[in-house]
Scaffold this motif. Sequence first.
Motif, PDB file in Angstrom:
ATOM      1  N   GLN A  20       1.006  -1.475   0.110  1.00  0.00           N
ATOM      2  CA  GLN A  20      -0.220   0.063   0.100  1.00  0.00           C
ATOM      3  C   GLN A  20       0.678   1.134   0.255  1.00  0.00           C
ATOM      4  OE1 GLN A  20      -3.399   0.068  -0.063  1.00  0.00           O
ATOM      5  NE2 GLN A  20      -3.238  -1.988  -0.555  1.00  0.00           N
ATOM      6  N   LYS A  21       0.784   2.090  -0.925  1.00  0.00           N
ATOM      7  CA  LYS A  21       1.350   4.059  -1.162  1.00  0.00           C
ATOM      8  C   LYS A  21       2.878   3.566  -0.701  1.00  0.00           C
ATOM      9  CE  LYS A  21      -3.684   5.261  -0.581  1.00  0.00           C
ATOM     10  NZ  LYS A  21      -3.948   6.497   0.031  1.00  0.00           N
ATOM     11  N   ALA A  22       3.466   2.423  -1.332  1.00  0.00           N
ATOM     12  CA  ALA A  22       4.769   3.116  -1.648  1.00  0.00           C
ATOM     13  C   ALA A  22       5.430   4.263  -1.913  1.00  0.00           C
ATOM     14  CB  ALA A  22       5.644   1.744  -2.274  1.00  0.00           C
ATOM     15  N   LYS A  23       6.456   4.644  -1.563  1.00  0.00           N
ATOM     16  CA  LYS A  23       6.505   6.134  -1.769  1.00  0.00           C
ATOM     17  C   LYS A  23       7.922   5.845  -3.209  1.00  0.00           C
ATOM     18  CE  LYS A  23       6.612   7.801   2.639  1.00  0.00           C
ATOM     19  NZ  LYS A  23       5.367   8.219   1.935  1.00  0.00           N
ATOM     20  N   ASP A  24       8.593   4.674  -3.409  1.00  0.00           N
ATOM     21  CA  ASP A  24       9.569   4.852  -4.044  1.00  0.00           C
ATOM     22  C   ASP A  24       9.326   2.855  -4.604  1.00  0.00           C
ATOM     23  OD1 ASP A  24      11.264   3.481  -2.340  1.00  0.00           O
ATOM     24  OD2 ASP A  24      12.064   5.747  -2.260  1.00  0.00           O
ATOM     25  N   ILE A  25      10.051   2.716  -5.364  1.00  0.00           N
ATOM     26  CA  ILE A  25      10.388   0.978  -5.956  1.00  0.00           C
ATOM     27  C   ILE A  25      11.283   0.883  -4.800  1.00  0.00           C
ATOM     28  CG2 ILE A  25      11.427   0.336  -8.093  1.00  0.00           C
ATOM     29  CD1 ILE A  25      10.627   1.683  -9.272  1.00  0.00           C
ATOM     30  N   ASP A  26      11.716   1.325  -4.417  1.00  0.00           N
ATOM     31  CA  ASP A  26      12.571  -0.055  -3.575  1.00  0.00           C
ATOM     32  C   ASP A  26      11.741   0.197  -2.429  1.00  0.00           C
ATOM     33  OD1 ASP A  26      15.358   1.112  -3.986  1.00  0.00           O
ATOM     34  OD2 ASP A  26      15.532   2.621  -3.666  1.00  0.00           O
TER      35      ASP A  26
ATOM     36  N   ILE B  49       6.385   5.479  -9.085  1.00  0.00           N
ATOM     37  CA  ILE B  49       4.902   5.078  -8.412  1.00  0.00           C
ATOM     38  C   ILE B  49       3.730   5.616  -8.912  1.00  0.00           C
ATOM     39  CG2 ILE B  49       3.578   4.249  -6.753  1.00  0.00           C
ATOM     40  CD1 ILE B  49       6.571   2.306  -6.354  1.00  0.00           C
ATOM     41  N   SER B  50       2.967   4.603  -9.441  1.00  0.00           N
ATOM     42  CA  SER B  50       2.282   4.576 -10.566  1.00  0.00           C
ATOM     43  C   SER B  50       0.742   4.057  -9.887  1.00  0.00           C
ATOM     44  CB  SER B  50       2.657   5.577 -12.101  1.00  0.00           C
ATOM     45  OG  SER B  50       1.049   5.699 -12.764  1.00  0.00           O
ATOM     46  N   TYR B  51       0.152   4.009 -10.164  1.00  0.00           N
ATOM     47  CA  TYR B  51      -1.605   3.205  -9.995  1.00  0.00           C
ATOM     48  C   TYR B  51      -0.938   1.829  -9.123  1.00  0.00           C
ATOM     49  CZ  TYR B  51      -3.180   5.022 -13.719  1.00  0.00           C
ATOM     50  OH  TYR B  51      -4.159   6.079 -15.046  1.00  0.00           O
ATOM     51  N   LEU B  52      -0.073   2.341  -7.801  1.00  0.00           N
ATOM     52  CA  LEU B  52       0.592   1.698  -6.212  1.00  0.00           C
ATOM     53  C   LEU B  52       1.465   0.792  -6.696  1.00  0.00           C
ATOM     54  CD1 LEU B  52      -2.544   1.456  -4.607  1.00  0.00           C
ATOM     55  CD2 LEU B  52      -0.577   3.168  -3.954  1.00  0.00           C
ATOM     56  N   MET B  53       2.294   0.956  -7.802  1.00  0.00           N
ATOM     57  CA  MET B  53       3.098  -0.004  -8.730  1.00  0.00           C
ATOM     58  C   MET B  53       4.443   0.908  -9.246  1.00  0.00           C
ATOM     59  SD  MET B  53       1.242  -2.009 -11.644  1.00  0.00           S
ATOM     60  CE  MET B  53      -0.348  -1.161 -11.876  1.00  0.00           C
ATOM     61  N   PRO B  54       5.381  -0.079  -9.004  1.00  0.00           N
ATOM     62  CA  PRO B  54       6.606   0.559  -9.640  1.00  0.00           C
ATOM     63  C   PRO B  54       6.764   0.745 -11.415  1.00  0.00           C
ATOM     64  CG  PRO B  54       7.660  -1.088  -8.313  1.00  0.00           C
ATOM     65  CD  PRO B  54       5.966  -1.530  -8.828  1.00  0.00           C
ATOM     66  N   ALA B  55       6.834   2.605 -12.097  1.00  0.00           N
ATOM     67  CA  ALA B  55       7.009   2.399 -13.160  1.00  0.00           C
ATOM     68  C   ALA B  55       7.530   2.373 -13.343  1.00  0.00           C
ATOM     69  CB  ALA B  55       5.779   3.194 -13.633  1.00  0.00           C
TER      70      ALA B  55
END
Length: 128
Positions: free
Chosen positions: A5-11, A43-49
């Motif tokens: 939920q709502k990660a701020k970055d890919i890490d 992060i876009s749509y709650l997933m890495p982009a």
Amino acid sequence: MAKPQKAKDIDGYISEFPADVRAILEKVRLTIRHAAPEAKETISYLMPAFRQHGILVYVAGWVNHIGLYPPISGDKTLEKAIAKYAGPKGNLQFPLDELIPYGLIERITKLRVKQDNAKAAARRKKEK
């Protein structure tokens, strides 16, 4: 294992998964970075982009697979190669209990870079 939920970055996104899935997500990330070195991570749509002029690809970890979005088109040879991974809406699902086709992910990303560059060039031409 649902999407974090709502990660701020890919890490942060990757850190939410078990170690075995984290390793796969990191390798997918590196594969995409290699194929699209100018892409920015977000992060876009709650997933890495991964974005250049527009979004190239999204990646998501799921219970049984790694998802790659959006659906791929524009290269018949590549479309044939990805057919076995196509999910219900054409998005790709790479099962976690099989070898992840990193070479295929690289080919997909390179196609998306080519398509993204062409779309950006067309936009620039139209603006002139």
